[in-house]
Write a protein that holds these residues in place. Sequence first.
Motif, PDB file in Angstrom:
ATOM      1  N   LYS A  32       0.681   3.998  -3.012  1.00 32.69           N
ATOM      2  CA  LYS A  32       0.476   5.425  -2.746  1.00 32.69           C
ATOM      3  C   LYS A  32       1.460   6.269  -3.558  1.00 32.69           C
ATOM      4  O   LYS A  32       1.067   7.258  -4.199  1.00 32.69           O
ATOM      5  CB  LYS A  32       0.647   5.690  -1.245  1.00 32.69           C
ATOM      6  CG  LYS A  32       0.587   7.162  -0.838  1.00 32.69           C
ATOM      7  CD  LYS A  32       0.637   7.314   0.664  1.00 32.69           C
ATOM      8  CE  LYS A  32       1.957   6.826   1.251  1.00 32.69           C
ATOM      9  NZ  LYS A  32       3.103   7.728   0.869  1.00 32.69           N
TER      10      LYS A  32
ATOM     11  N   TYR B 246       0.628   6.063  -7.418  1.00 35.82           N
ATOM     12  CA  TYR B 246      -0.511   6.903  -7.810  1.00 35.82           C
ATOM     13  C   TYR B 246      -0.149   8.392  -7.727  1.00 35.82           C
ATOM     14  O   TYR B 246      -0.627   9.204  -8.540  1.00 35.82           O
ATOM     15  CB  TYR B 246      -1.721   6.594  -6.936  1.00 35.82           C
ATOM     16  CG  TYR B 246      -2.327   5.228  -7.216  1.00 35.82           C
ATOM     17  CD1 TYR B 246      -2.610   4.829  -8.525  1.00 35.82           C
ATOM     18  CD2 TYR B 246      -2.625   4.346  -6.174  1.00 35.82           C
ATOM     19  CE1 TYR B 246      -3.166   3.586  -8.785  1.00 35.82           C
ATOM     20  CE2 TYR B 246      -3.184   3.099  -6.429  1.00 35.82           C
ATOM     21  CZ  TYR B 246      -3.449   2.715  -7.734  1.00 35.82           C
ATOM     22  OH  TYR B 246      -3.996   1.480  -7.999  1.00 35.82           O
TER      23      TYR B 246
ATOM     24  N   ASN C 240      -5.101   8.815  -2.459  1.00 33.56           N
ATOM     25  CA  ASN C 240      -5.724   8.956  -1.144  1.00 33.56           C
ATOM     26  C   ASN C 240      -6.267   7.620  -0.630  1.00 33.56           C
ATOM     27  O   ASN C 240      -6.181   7.322   0.565  1.00 33.56           O
ATOM     28  CB  ASN C 240      -6.856   9.983  -1.225  1.00 33.56           C
ATOM     29  CG  ASN C 240      -6.332  11.397  -1.381  1.00 33.56           C
ATOM     30  OD1 ASN C 240      -5.204  11.694  -0.981  1.00 33.56           O
ATOM     31  ND2 ASN C 240      -7.136  12.279  -1.975  1.00 33.56           N
ATOM     32  N   GLU C 241      -6.834   6.813  -1.562  1.00 32.95           N
ATOM     33  CA  GLU C 241      -7.326   5.483  -1.164  1.00 32.95           C
ATOM     34  C   GLU C 241      -6.173   4.623  -0.646  1.00 32.95           C
ATOM     35  O   GLU C 241      -6.296   3.943   0.379  1.00 32.95           O
ATOM     36  CB  GLU C 241      -7.994   4.804  -2.356  1.00 32.95           C
ATOM     37  CG  GLU C 241      -9.341   5.399  -2.738  1.00 32.95           C
ATOM     38  CD  GLU C 241      -9.917   4.741  -3.975  1.00 32.95           C
ATOM     39  OE1 GLU C 241      -9.260   3.815  -4.519  1.00 32.95           O
ATOM     40  OE2 GLU C 241     -11.018   5.154  -4.416  1.00 32.95           O
TER      41      GLU C 241
ATOM     42  N   GLN D  21      -5.030   5.895   2.736  1.00 28.55           N
ATOM     43  CA  GLN D  21      -5.940   5.490   3.804  1.00 28.55           C
ATOM     44  C   GLN D  21      -5.762   4.015   4.139  1.00 28.55           C
ATOM     45  O   GLN D  21      -5.772   3.609   5.315  1.00 28.55           O
ATOM     46  CB  GLN D  21      -7.385   5.771   3.385  1.00 28.55           C
ATOM     47  CG  GLN D  21      -8.387   5.567   4.518  1.00 28.55           C
ATOM     48  CD  GLN D  21      -8.098   6.448   5.721  1.00 28.55           C
ATOM     49  OE1 GLN D  21      -7.927   7.664   5.595  1.00 28.55           O
ATOM     50  NE2 GLN D  21      -8.011   5.848   6.899  1.00 28.55           N
ATOM     51  N   MET D  22      -5.583   3.204   3.074  1.00 27.81           N
ATOM     52  CA  MET D  22      -5.355   1.774   3.287  1.00 27.81           C
ATOM     53  C   MET D  22      -4.078   1.559   4.096  1.00 27.81           C
ATOM     54  O   MET D  22      -4.046   0.766   5.042  1.00 27.81           O
ATOM     55  CB  MET D  22      -5.243   1.082   1.917  1.00 27.81           C
ATOM     56  CG  MET D  22      -5.254  -0.432   1.970  1.00 27.81           C
ATOM     57  SD  MET D  22      -4.884  -1.179   0.351  1.00 27.81           S
ATOM     58  CE  MET D  22      -6.037  -0.309  -0.703  1.00 27.81           C
TER      59      MET D  22
ATOM     60  N   SER E 200       0.830  -1.215   0.000  1.00 25.13           N
ATOM     61  CA  SER E 200       0.000   0.000   0.000  1.00 25.13           C
ATOM     62  C   SER E 200       0.860   1.259   0.000  1.00 25.13           C
ATOM     63  O   SER E 200       0.490   2.279  -0.613  1.00 25.13           O
ATOM     64  CB  SER E 200      -0.954  -0.003   1.199  1.00 25.13           C
ATOM     65  OG  SER E 200      -0.241  -0.021   2.426  1.00 25.13           O
TER      66      SER E 200
ATOM     67  N   GLU F  85      -7.149  10.633  -6.396  1.00 26.57           N
ATOM     68  CA  GLU F  85      -8.180   9.836  -5.731  1.00 26.57           C
ATOM     69  C   GLU F  85      -7.632   8.479  -5.276  1.00 26.57           C
ATOM     70  O   GLU F  85      -7.812   8.078  -4.122  1.00 26.57           O
ATOM     71  CB  GLU F  85      -9.361   9.635  -6.686  1.00 26.57           C
ATOM     72  CG  GLU F  85     -10.516   8.870  -6.042  1.00 26.57           C
ATOM     73  CD  GLU F  85     -11.700   8.706  -6.999  1.00 26.57           C
ATOM     74  OE1 GLU F  85     -12.618   7.922  -6.662  1.00 26.57           O
ATOM     75  OE2 GLU F  85     -11.699   9.350  -8.074  1.00 26.57           O
ATOM     76  N   ARG F  86      -6.943   7.808  -6.197  1.00 27.35           N
ATOM     77  CA  ARG F  86      -6.384   6.486  -5.835  1.00 27.35           C
ATOM     78  C   ARG F  86      -5.225   6.640  -4.848  1.00 27.35           C
ATOM     79  O   ARG F  86      -4.998   5.759  -4.018  1.00 27.35           O
ATOM     80  CB  ARG F  86      -5.935   5.747  -7.084  1.00 27.35           C
ATOM     81  CG  ARG F  86      -7.092   5.286  -7.950  1.00 27.35           C
ATOM     82  CD  ARG F  86      -6.616   4.386  -9.061  1.00 27.35           C
ATOM     83  NE  ARG F  86      -7.733   3.853  -9.824  1.00 27.35           N
ATOM     84  CZ  ARG F  86      -7.609   3.040 -10.873  1.00 27.35           C
ATOM     85  NH1 ARG F  86      -6.404   2.680 -11.281  1.00 27.35           N
ATOM     86  NH2 ARG F  86      -8.669   2.597 -11.509  1.00 27.35           N
TER      87      ARG F  86
END
Length: 631
Positions: free
Chosen positions: A560, A563, A573-574, A577-578, A556, A570-571
Amino acid sequence: MASTQDAWYISLLGLAEHFRTSNPPDIKSCIQCLQAVFNFKPPQRVEARTHLQLGNILLTHTKNIDLARTHLEQSWCLSQSINGFDDVKFEAASVLADLFEQQGQPTHSKPILRKAIELSQHSVYWHCRLIFQLAQIHATEREYEVASSLLGVGVDYAQISNAAYTRVLFLLSRVMLLLIDKKIQEVLPLLNQAGHLVESWVGSPHQKEYLKVFFLVLQVCHYLMAGQVKSVKPCLKQLQQSIQTIMAPTWPDDDAVCGGASAGGAAAGAGASGGESFVWLSRQQLYVLVYLVTVMHSAQAGYMDKAHKYTEKALAQIDKLTSSDDSNSIASGQSAGRAGRGGAALAWRLRVALVEHAALCRLVAGGKAHALHEIARAAHLLRHPPNAQCAAAHTPQLHCLLGLYAMSMNCMEAAEAQFHTAIHMSQERDLWMFAKLNLAIVYLRGRRDNDLAQIMEQVRPEALPAYAHGLRAASYYVLGLQAFFQARYNEAKRYLRETLKMANAEDLNRLTSCSLVLLGHIFLSINNSRESMNMVTPAMQLASKIPDVHVQLWASAILKDLYRLAGDTERENEAYQMHCNFSQALLKDHFQATQLPQHALVHWTSGAPPALPAPPAAPAPAPPAPGVSHT
């Protein structure tokens, strides 16, 4: 006079049996009745038999071991010169040898059994039983070549005696010892021979199915020892089907199948006087063993949830296993104590092995506090072993587990001490290699280049046994990790591709996920975002399936960055967060583990596991490089 003497003897024996079977048993009166037999100066046969009966009763129901041994020695001495007195003569030798072994004096057991084997060549049952027993003692003493040679004698004797079933038992027992001794080149021809004999079996279908289970257990273990998780699948499926067959309610019990009762070990028998009166393990013990090898397979393949599920089922089955009761009458001259002790030791070993695998699976899944509970369960079992051999066999493995736990907690000094302890204590080469591979990762993370260079010479793939597919694949991974830390990226990629090739060939999913995520990190470091994404995406998918939280955390973090470089906010941030979710879960679990008193086990490096003191403070966590998992 003879008839009067017989009447006195029969009356005293009947009275003794009455006291033994009373509720509650009156063992003192039972022993007094048997001792009274000697007052009538009985014939040598009666005297020898009574000494054997007293020896067995004292062993089973009292703590007067010395007196029991004296009676058994007298029975063995008196009966040797009596022709046609096999049951008393050889039972006395067998029980006496077992008693010496239990007292840690196997050197006293061996000459008794050798003499009994010499005298028993006319009796197929006793000759085979005594060979099995002597081979077991040599195996326990790690004298594998002598034990294997004895079992080879048993194979030939059983064949000459037309004891086809016992011949295959001897053969499979010999394969088992060769596997333990890692004589893999000698295993394959004997395993193939045994497989042919089982497949072409024309005798009892129940005996065939029993032999098939024994054969398949060994075949599965042979593959798992090598880390060949994919190759083993057809054999494991057959084994699971066969164990269901013999566990069916309509299946006869062990006595009906083989005419004997199990007692564990190389193979053991009791009961009937025929040469086919042996079983390796009882059906219930085999059932747990099949669960254990299934757990081993799931853990090696990287299916941690499945391994945990089967572990819980197996532990529940062990709880149902009960030691053999002393159900034999005094007159039978049988020893129930040995079977009970053997069954208890086997149940202990199975339980410890299952708990060890449970701890390993918890560590991989990121549950350090849960893993520590399992490790503490294993430590508690090691504080109360059934015998010294059991403790010696499993203590190094517990130190390895503690080393892995300490690595996951970022306690590198403790991890190093645990791995060194395991290496020092163990006589198993595979465990040495496993501990040294993880020790290499400890040195890598500590930037201890000199220590690392020295240990890497010992764990390079070419230095490992040819059969050890899993360990060799892990060795390539550690070499790749070393090259990555030293920024030798092309060399790292070469090593990791070798790991991937070997891991994919045998479905070693955790090594695959670790290699993929490390390759993704390497490609990110050399600004090849496309290739990095091609590596990290399947790594994350596989790590989620295992699950392996450490690889998910690592992947992850890379996602990060990928991306971010691609401008996909957007990805990014996903992924961020993950990463935070994984990190927070690991931090929370890390803190919980440090608060447990069992955490102090990381400082245990000698003697029996300690009574647990208050835990010391632990350092804050750092994102770990994954250790090498192994079962």
